[in-house]
Design a protein around this motif. Structure first.
Motif, PDB file in Angstrom:
ATOM      1  N   GLN A  59       0.809  -1.213   0.000  1.00  0.00           N
ATOM      2  CA  GLN A  59       0.000   0.000   0.000  1.00  0.00           C
ATOM      3  C   GLN A  59       0.845   1.266   0.000  1.00  0.00           C
ATOM      4  N   ASP A  60       2.038   1.196   0.571  1.00  0.00           N
ATOM      5  CA  ASP A  60       2.876   2.376   0.757  1.00  0.00           C
ATOM      6  C   ASP A  60       4.318   1.978   0.488  1.00  0.00           C
ATOM      7  N   CYS A  61       4.933   2.605  -0.508  1.00  0.00           N
ATOM      8  CA  CYS A  61       6.290   2.208  -0.879  1.00  0.00           C
ATOM      9  C   CYS A  61       7.149   3.432  -1.154  1.00  0.00           C
TER      10      CYS A  61
ATOM     11  N   GLU B  19       1.937  -4.885 -10.679  1.00  0.00           N
ATOM     12  CA  GLU B  19       1.660  -5.895  -9.660  1.00  0.00           C
ATOM     13  C   GLU B  19       1.092  -5.305  -8.373  1.00  0.00           C
ATOM     14  N   ALA B  20       1.482  -4.099  -8.041  1.00  0.00           N
ATOM     15  CA  ALA B  20       1.084  -3.470  -6.770  1.00  0.00           C
ATOM     16  C   ALA B  20      -0.171  -2.628  -6.973  1.00  0.00           C
ATOM     17  N   ARG B  21      -1.249  -3.254  -7.309  1.00  0.00           N
ATOM     18  CA  ARG B  21      -2.485  -2.535  -7.640  1.00  0.00           C
ATOM     19  C   ARG B  21      -3.161  -1.905  -6.423  1.00  0.00           C
TER      20      ARG B  21
ATOM     21  N   ARG C 161      -0.823   8.236 -13.961  1.00  0.00           N
ATOM     22  CA  ARG C 161      -2.185   8.084 -14.484  1.00  0.00           C
ATOM     23  C   ARG C 161      -2.690   6.645 -14.346  1.00  0.00           C
ATOM     24  N   SER C 162      -1.777   5.670 -14.369  1.00  0.00           N
ATOM     25  CA  SER C 162      -2.202   4.271 -14.263  1.00  0.00           C
ATOM     26  C   SER C 162      -2.599   3.889 -12.834  1.00  0.00           C
ATOM     27  N   LEU C 163      -2.268   4.748 -11.880  1.00  0.00           N
ATOM     28  CA  LEU C 163      -2.637   4.525 -10.468  1.00  0.00           C
ATOM     29  C   LEU C 163      -3.437   5.731  -9.972  1.00  0.00           C
ATOM     30  N   PRO C 164      -4.664   5.864 -10.406  1.00  0.00           N
ATOM     31  CA  PRO C 164      -5.431   7.077 -10.079  1.00  0.00           C
ATOM     32  C   PRO C 164      -5.706   7.270  -8.589  1.00  0.00           C
ATOM     33  N   ASN C 165      -5.679   6.192  -7.799  1.00  0.00           N
ATOM     34  CA  ASN C 165      -5.966   6.307  -6.368  1.00  0.00           C
ATOM     35  C   ASN C 165      -4.704   6.343  -5.516  1.00  0.00           C
TER      36      ASN C 165
END
Length: 154
Positions: A95-97, A116-118, A141-145
């Motif tokens: 969740q946090d990296c 992989e880290a959706r 943009r691929s990780l909007p949240n």
């Protein structure tokens, strides 16, 4: 903190859930592998500036990253694309990296990691010089949240 202390911790504190070794530059990578192998409840790991952590250590412990939700790998000088790719296969719970300052990673490994880290809610890649501004923006943009933190270094 010494490597011997970390080995001792790994054998005695097997129910440990969080470990902060940030700034422990002299802790050997094998000691960190031992922690991951022994502490099956570990969900938060900070190895920021653990300069003796190598790609080979990430590979040796990669399957244990399935339970890690918060990871700090910032400024681990020796980590490259190979290490990040090895870990990427097992980061589904992440969740946090924090990958700040990993100068040897490129778009290839970070793209695989993000794929992989959706569940990522926060990703910090400031100072990762192998990344173009265009690719960083595309990843964002691929990780909007996800709170995607980066700065382009010329």
């Amino acid at each position: 903190v010494t490597s011997d202390a970390v080995f001792s911790l790994a054998s005695r504190c097997t129910s440990l859930t969080e470990l902060d070794l940030g700034g422990c530059e002299r802790v050997r990578g094998q000691a960190i592998v031992e922690v991951l192998n022994s502490c099956s409840n570990l969900t938060h790991l900070d190895v920021t500036q653990c300069h003796q952590l190598l790609d080979v250590h990430l590979r040796a412990s990669s399957t244990h990253f399935t339970r890690i939700t918060r990871l700090r790998l910032g400024y681990c000088r020796a980590i490259s694309d190979q290490g990040l790719k090895d870990v990427a296969r097992f980061v589904h719970a992440m969740q946090d990296c924090d990958l700040r300052g990993l100068r040897k990673i490129t778009e290839a490994s970070l793209t695989k990691f993000i794929y992989e880290a959706r569940n990522l809610q926060k990703l910090d890649v400031r100072g990762c010089q192998g990344l173009s501004e265009e690719s960083l923006e595309s990843m964002r943009r691929s990780l909007p949240n996800c709170n995607f933190i980066y700065s382009h270094v010329n």
